[in-house]
Scaffold this active site. Structure first.
Site, short mmCIF file in Angstrom:
data_model
loop_
_atom_site.label_atom_id
_atom_site.label_comp_id
_atom_site.label_asym_id
_atom_site.label_seq_id
_atom_site.Cartn_x
_atom_site.Cartn_y
_atom_site.Cartn_z
N ASP A 78 35.96 88.80 -27.26
CA ASP A 78 35.82 89.11 -25.84
C ASP A 78 34.41 88.83 -25.34
O ASP A 78 34.22 88.41 -24.19
CB ASP A 78 36.17 90.58 -25.59
CG ASP A 78 37.68 90.79 -25.57
OD1 ASP A 78 38.40 89.91 -26.05
OD2 ASP A 78 38.12 91.84 -25.10
N SER A 471 35.07 96.04 -20.25
CA SER A 471 34.72 96.08 -21.67
C SER A 471 34.47 97.52 -22.08
O SER A 471 34.05 98.35 -21.27
CB SER A 471 33.45 95.25 -21.90
OG SER A 471 32.85 95.60 -23.13
#
Length: 558
Positions: A78, A471
């Site tokens: 990510d 996140s």
């Protein structure tokens, strides 16, 4: 044994011949066949070393009389996919991982399976596959990386989020590019999952808490030999689970999910855990309502102050006793269901009998928590009728209640550009829409804008709301997963510039301060936009995916 459908009898001579083509002996073919789903690759810091973990798992399986059979899965980093087209594909990879393991473990009928993940979507994808297959299964992660040391202060620990926030500091003139470069070189000193209670470590810890991994899975740092020993023990233990017929359905019960939520709240885990626990619960045929998260949060104190919301790191949590020590503190105050069966073959109560709590600064006692409520909260209101999620433990006190004018953007890039161009004012509520599961598509993580807000010193005055997600490294008044999303006709779609938005995290509410008549009038003129991606997997994903409130799982079309 399940594998006998491919290995036993005269009719299976061709099958055995193919096994022998790979070098397997008659003895190995006759033993239990144990699949190992290995997500090692050279793309992700948390996965580049997993071959070493798998080697240890194989050793354990062989010692215990099984035949290990390794296969591969994909993975996305990510951090590297952040803030460009690649992030559309990250959450969507979860479904591919679950499907690919289901396909492999059905076409090649293993007797049991060991899952070896380490990072964000790989862990829940493998958990979903384990629940779906329902053969004896156990997890061993690659472990967290160590925190870095600040180049100007060896006593200050830093991590990946420090780098993202330093970018914002450079853009606002608070830091030089040379200082940023020094931080960039120091922030990620080892391989492993990033060194904070971000999504990867959150999910590895919750995999342990829910009972699908051995104690230590979530916190033993990657560089430690203890991680290799745990991998060998995991290989041995899968044979015990097979012998005792302990399958995921015996572990992934409603009570086990409740335990995981309690630990989630005590740790202050990533908001993404809501998506993934919902998705796993669906595969396990367990109902987890979003209101249940607030119910658990109200009853569960926040005991650990871990990066990004605090100063402690995963290695500190490990030294303090790890997840067993957190669970022991909760257990001692009757906050867990202690009869739940776990991958040890024992109950939660039996696992905690000899656990020692080593550091009351890292794992605070119930009587002296960091916050009286748990790390996450779900907000509801006319702006999020199906809910939205915030990591309340990482929100500054002055931002727990906030009202301000909307600054509206139809994609992450436009919002980020406005932030770095100093177009955001104190008190604003940044709105980023058409970034949901279908509208994104893929519900992109948005660490870049949230880190820019923090790096520019705006996190004590500016809120950000989105139908996308954040996140696990995000902190501040960042509210994601707004459902229904804009692309599905959620209220976020008709917010206009300077509309007043009221956020009250303690009251669990989020409201667009516009009359119902005005909202209805705006919707009468609203048109669903064209898909951002019209071909390939993500086009199919956008057509099939459900809302974030349902865990962004595929719609039930059967």
């Amino acid at each position: 044994m399940r594998s006998h459908i491919a290995t036993k009898g005269i009719a299976r001579a061709p099958h055995r011949s193919l096994f022998k083509a790979m070098g397997y002996t008659d003895r190995e073919i006759s033993q239990p066949l144990i699949g190992i789903a290995n997500s090692a690759n050279e793309l992700i810091p948390g996965h580049m070393h997993l071959d070493h973990i798998v080697k240890a798992v194989k050793s354990g399986i062989s010692m215990a009389g099984g035949t290990p059979m390794e296969f591969s899965t994909i993975g996305v980093c990510d951090g590297i996919a952040m803030n460009h087209k690649g992030m559309h594909y990250s959450l969507a990879s979860r479904e591919l991982i679950a499907d690919s393991i289901e396909v492999t473990a059905t076409a090649h009928p293993f007797d049991a399976i060991v899952m070896v993940p380490n990072c964000d979507k790989i862990i829940p994808g493998m958990l979903m596959a384990a629940a779906r297959l329902n053969i004896p299964a156990i997890f061993i992660s690659g472990g967290p990386m160590l925190a870095g040391k600040h180049p100007d202060n060896k006593n200050q620990q830093i991590d990946l989020v420090t780098v993202f926030e330093a970018v914002g500091a450079v853009q606002s003139g608070k830091m030089t590019e040379q200082q940023l470069f020094a931080i960039e070189n120091a922030a990620c000193p080892t391989c492993g999952s990033c060194a904070g209670m971000f999504t990867a470590n959150s999910m590895n810890c919750l995999t342990e808490a829910i009972g699908m991994a051995l104690p230590g899975n979530g916190t033993i740092p990657e560089p430690m030999s203890e991680r290799i020993r745990l991998a060998k023990q995991t290989g041995i233990q899968i044979m015990q689970l097979l012998d005792k017929a302990i399958t995921p359905d015996k572990i992934l019960t409603k009570e086990a999910f409740m335990n995981a939520l309690v630990v989630d709240m005590a740790l202050g885990c990533s908001t993404n855990t809501v998506l993934h626990l919902k998705a796993l619960a669906h595969e396990a045929h367990v109902d987890i309502d979003l209101n249940l998260i607030n119910e658990v949060s109200r009853k569960t104190p926040h005991l650990c102050s871990l990066s990004p919301g605090g100063q402690d790191r995963i290695e500190d949590l490990n030294f303090a006793g790890g997840i067993p020590a957190v669970m022991k503190e909760l257990f001692d105050h009757a906050m867990l269901n202690t009869d739940c069966l776990t991958a040890t073959g024992k109950t939660v109560a039996q696992n905690l009998e000899t656990v020692v709590k080593k550091d009351q600064q890292v794992i605070r006692p119930i009587e002296n928590p960091y916050h009286s409520e748990g790390g996450l909260a779900v907000l509801f209101g006319n702006l999020a009728k199906e809910g939205c999620v915030v990591k309340q433990s990482a929100v500054l006190d002055e931002m727990l209640q906030h009202q301000g004018p909307a600054r509206v953007f139809d994609c992450e890039e436009d919002a980020t550009q406005a932030i770095v161009d100093n177009q955001i004012n104190k008190g604003d509520v940044i709105v980023i829409r058409y970034e949901g599961p279908a509208g994104g598509p893929g519900m992109r993580e948005m660490l870049t804008p949230t880190s820019s807000i923090a790096g520019m010193g705006l996190d004590d005055t500016v809120a950000l709301i989105t139908d996308g997600r954040f996140s696990g490294g995000t902190k501040g008044a960042s509210i994601g997963h707004i459902s229904p999303e804009a692309a599905e006709g959620g209220t976020i779609a008709i917010i206009q510039e300077n509309d007043q938005i009221k956020i009250d995290i303690p009251a669990k509410t989020i409201e667009l301060l516009v009359s119902e008549n005005e909202i209805a009038d705006r919707f009468s003129r609203w048109k669903k936009p064209e898909p951002k991606i019209k071909t390939g997997y993500m086009a199919r994903y956008a057509a099939m995916v459900s809302s974030a409130g349902n865990g962004a799982i595929f719609k039930d079309i059967l």
